[in-house]
Design a protein around this motif. Structure first.
Motif, mmCIF file in Angstrom:
data_model
loop_
_atom_site.group_PDB
_atom_site.id
_atom_site.type_symbol
_atom_site.label_atom_id
_atom_site.label_comp_id
_atom_site.label_asym_id
_atom_site.label_seq_id
_atom_site.Cartn_x
_atom_site.Cartn_y
_atom_site.Cartn_z
ATOM 1 N N ILE A 33 14.887 10.998 28.721
ATOM 2 C CA ILE A 33 15.893 11.986 29.089
ATOM 3 C C ILE A 33 15.260 13.371 29.149
ATOM 4 O O ILE A 33 15.529 14.165 30.042
ATOM 5 C CB ILE A 33 17.057 11.966 28.082
ATOM 6 N N THR A 34 14.418 13.639 28.164
ATOM 7 C CA THR A 34 13.663 14.884 28.126
ATOM 8 C C THR A 34 12.361 14.611 27.398
ATOM 9 O O THR A 34 12.209 13.564 26.769
ATOM 10 C CB THR A 34 14.462 16.007 27.431
ATOM 11 N N SER A 35 11.423 15.533 27.474
ATOM 12 C CA SER A 35 10.140 15.346 26.796
ATOM 13 C C SER A 35 10.367 15.213 25.293
ATOM 14 O O SER A 35 11.114 15.996 24.699
ATOM 15 C CB SER A 35 9.221 16.533 27.081
ATOM 16 N N ASN A 36 9.726 14.230 24.669
ATOM 17 C CA ASN A 36 10.015 13.982 23.260
ATOM 18 C C ASN A 36 8.778 13.749 22.402
ATOM 19 O O ASN A 36 8.898 13.354 21.250
ATOM 20 C CB ASN A 36 10.980 12.799 23.114
ATOM 21 N N ALA A 37 7.601 14.009 22.930
ATOM 22 C CA ALA A 37 6.379 13.858 22.146
ATOM 23 C C ALA A 37 5.220 14.511 22.872
ATOM 24 O O ALA A 37 5.224 14.629 24.099
ATOM 25 C CB ALA A 37 6.068 12.384 21.894
ATOM 26 N N GLY A 38 4.236 14.940 22.084
ATOM 27 C CA GLY A 38 3.040 15.522 22.669
ATOM 28 C C GLY A 38 1.937 14.489 22.824
ATOM 29 O O GLY A 38 2.075 13.335 22.414
ATOM 30 N N TRP A 39 0.826 14.919 23.400
ATOM 31 C CA TRP A 39 -0.322 14.048 23.607
ATOM 32 C C TRP A 39 -1.049 13.750 22.299
ATOM 33 O O TRP A 39 -1.137 14.614 21.424
ATOM 34 C CB TRP A 39 -1.336 14.705 24.552
ATOM 35 N N LEU B 117 2.936 24.111 22.485
ATOM 36 C CA LEU B 117 3.454 23.559 21.244
ATOM 37 C C LEU B 117 4.885 23.061 21.453
ATOM 38 O O LEU B 117 5.745 23.790 21.964
ATOM 39 C CB LEU B 117 3.423 24.620 20.143
ATOM 40 N N TYR B 118 5.120 21.820 21.060
ATOM 41 C CA TYR B 118 6.431 21.174 21.204
ATOM 42 C C TYR B 118 7.328 21.656 20.061
ATOM 43 O O TYR B 118 7.116 21.323 18.899
ATOM 44 C CB TYR B 118 6.222 19.667 21.168
ATOM 45 N N ILE C 76 -1.761 21.409 27.914
ATOM 46 C CA ILE C 76 -1.262 20.092 27.516
ATOM 47 C C ILE C 76 -0.252 20.237 26.394
ATOM 48 O O ILE C 76 -0.388 21.066 25.499
ATOM 49 C CB ILE C 76 -2.399 19.120 27.122
ATOM 50 N N PHE C 77 0.771 19.437 26.462
ATOM 51 C CA PHE C 77 1.891 19.427 25.521
ATOM 52 C C PHE C 77 1.451 18.707 24.250
ATOM 53 O O PHE C 77 1.005 17.561 24.302
ATOM 54 C CB PHE C 77 3.043 18.665 26.193
ATOM 55 N N VAL C 78 1.543 19.383 23.088
ATOM 56 C CA VAL C 78 1.101 18.774 21.834
ATOM 57 C C VAL C 78 2.136 18.984 20.732
ATOM 58 O O VAL C 78 2.849 19.987 20.710
ATOM 59 C CB VAL C 78 -0.265 19.335 21.363
ATOM 60 N N ASP C 79 2.196 18.025 19.825
ATOM 61 C CA ASP C 79 3.025 18.161 18.631
ATOM 62 C C ASP C 79 2.416 19.220 17.714
ATOM 63 O O ASP C 79 1.222 19.523 17.822
ATOM 64 C CB ASP C 79 3.111 16.824 17.898
ATOM 65 N N PRO C 80 3.201 19.766 16.780
ATOM 66 C CA PRO C 80 2.677 20.797 15.881
ATOM 67 C C PRO C 80 1.770 20.207 14.805
ATOM 68 O O PRO C 80 2.069 20.227 13.610
ATOM 69 C CB PRO C 80 3.949 21.403 15.276
ATOM 70 N N ASN C 81 0.658 19.666 15.257
ATOM 71 C CA ASN C 81 -0.314 19.022 14.390
ATOM 72 C C ASN C 81 -1.669 19.703 14.625
ATOM 73 O O ASN C 81 -2.241 19.581 15.709
ATOM 74 C CB ASN C 81 -0.400 17.531 14.725
ATOM 75 N N PRO C 82 -2.184 20.416 13.648
ATOM 76 C CA PRO C 82 -3.447 21.140 13.844
ATOM 77 C C PRO C 82 -4.586 20.250 14.329
ATOM 78 O O PRO C 82 -5.446 20.703 15.096
ATOM 79 C CB PRO C 82 -3.745 21.708 12.452
ATOM 80 N N LYS C 83 -4.587 18.968 13.924
ATOM 81 C CA LYS C 83 -5.646 18.060 14.369
ATOM 82 C C LYS C 83 -5.586 17.827 15.869
ATOM 83 O O LYS C 83 -6.613 17.707 16.533
ATOM 84 C CB LYS C 83 -5.543 16.731 13.624
#
Length: 237
Positions: free
Chosen positions: A99-105, A152-153, A130-137
Motif C-alpha cells: 500500500i505504501t513503502s514499509n521497509a528500507g534496504w 531515513l524511513y 536509497i531508502f533505509v531503516d533507522p539502523n546505523p549499520k
C-alpha cells in the motif's frame, strides 16, 4: 535550509478515482513549485494506481525545481528513470502490492544489486538515494553501494512522537551522525507532518531534504495547499 519536496502521488490517486484529468497532476506540480516548494516527488508503481508512467514523462520537462522519482528498481522503473533523467532517483524496496513503502534496504544483503543499479544511474548524471531503516549499520553499509544519499524511513519516529515519546528521534540522530562521518547526504520521509517536522528537523544534523506527500495533501484539504506549503517552509528554515 532543509529542502521540501512534495510527493504528488495522492493528487494522482484522487484523479484516478474518478477518471478524467481532475485534479490535473501537471498543474498541481507547477502550483506547488509556485508556492515555494523546492522539489516534486513521484513514486510510480507497476499497477499505476496513482502516478502513472506517462505522468512521469509529462512531468519531466515541466518540473523546474528538483525532480525526484522513487521506486523499486525493476527493469521497467530503471528504464523510466533513464529515459527522463530526474535530479534524483530514490530506490525503495517495496513489493508491487505494498500500500505504501514499509521497509528500507538491507544494504549488506543487497549490496551487489544496488552497486550495479546505482552505477548506471550515476553514469547518467542522476543523483542517487536509497531508502533505509533507522539502523546505523545500514547507513554505514550504504556507502559501499556508491549511493550519494540515504533517505531515513521516518514512520517509527512519527508513531512514537505522536505518543509523546520524543526518544524516538534518537536512532535517527545516530544515523545522521554516521551518514556525515561516511560522507553520505541525508534525506528523510514517511509520515512526517506539520505536527512533527520541526522537532525532527531541529534534531537531525545535516538534513538536506524531506519528501512529504500524504500528510501534506491531507492537511491541505483543510488549510489550502499554498498555506500548508508555506507552513512547512517556515518550519524547515
Amino acid at each position: 535550509m532543509t529542502k521540501l519536496s512534495v510527493n504528488i502521488n495522492k493528487i494522482a490517486t484522487l484523479r484516478n478515482s474518478r477518471g478524467g484529468d481532475v485534479p490535473n497532476v501537471l498543474k498541481a506540480a507547477k502550483d506547488i513549485e509556485g508556492f515555494g516548494a523546492e522539489g516534486i516527488t513521484v513514486h510510480p508503481r507497476p499497477d499505476e494506481r496513482h502516478i502513472r508512467y506517462q505522468d512521469v514523462r509529462d512531468l519531466a520537462p515541466v518540473v523546474t525545481t528538483e525532480f525526484n522519482i522513487e521506486g523499486n528498481p525493476i527493469k521497467q522503473f530503471i528504464d523510466l528513470v533513464l529515459e527522463n533523467k530526474p535530479t534524483q532517483v530514490t530506490l525503495v524496496p517495496d513489493a508491487e502490492d505494498a500500500i505504501t513503502s514499509n521497509a528500507g534496504w538491507d544494504a549488506i544483503k543487497h549490496k551487489d544489486f544496488l552497486v550495479e543499479v546505482i552505477k548506471e544511474f550515476k553514469q547518467n548524471g542522476i543523483r542517487t538515494s536509497i531508502f533505509v531503516d533507522p539502523n546505523p549499520k545500514m547507513v554505514e553499509a550504504a556507502v559501499n553501494t556508491g549511493t550519494d544519499r540515504v533517505e531515513l524511513y521516518t514512520e517509527a519516529f512519527a508513531e512514537k512522537y505522536a505518543q509523546g515519546n520524543e526518544n524516538g528521534i534518537l536512532p535517527y540522530v545516530e544515523c545522521a551522525k554516521v551518514a556525515q562521518e561516511v560522507g553520505l547526504g541525508i534525506n528523510a520521509g514517511h509520515d512526517l507532518s506539520l505536527k512533527n517536522i520541526k522537532f525532527f528537523k531541529d534534531n537531525i544534523p545535516g538534513l538536506l531534504e524531506v519528501s512529504i506527500g500524504h500528510a501534506l495533501i491531507a492537511e491541505s484539504l483543510y488549510e489550502g495547499l499554498e498555506s500548508v506549503i508555506n507552513q512547512y517552509l517556515s518550519l524547515l528554515k
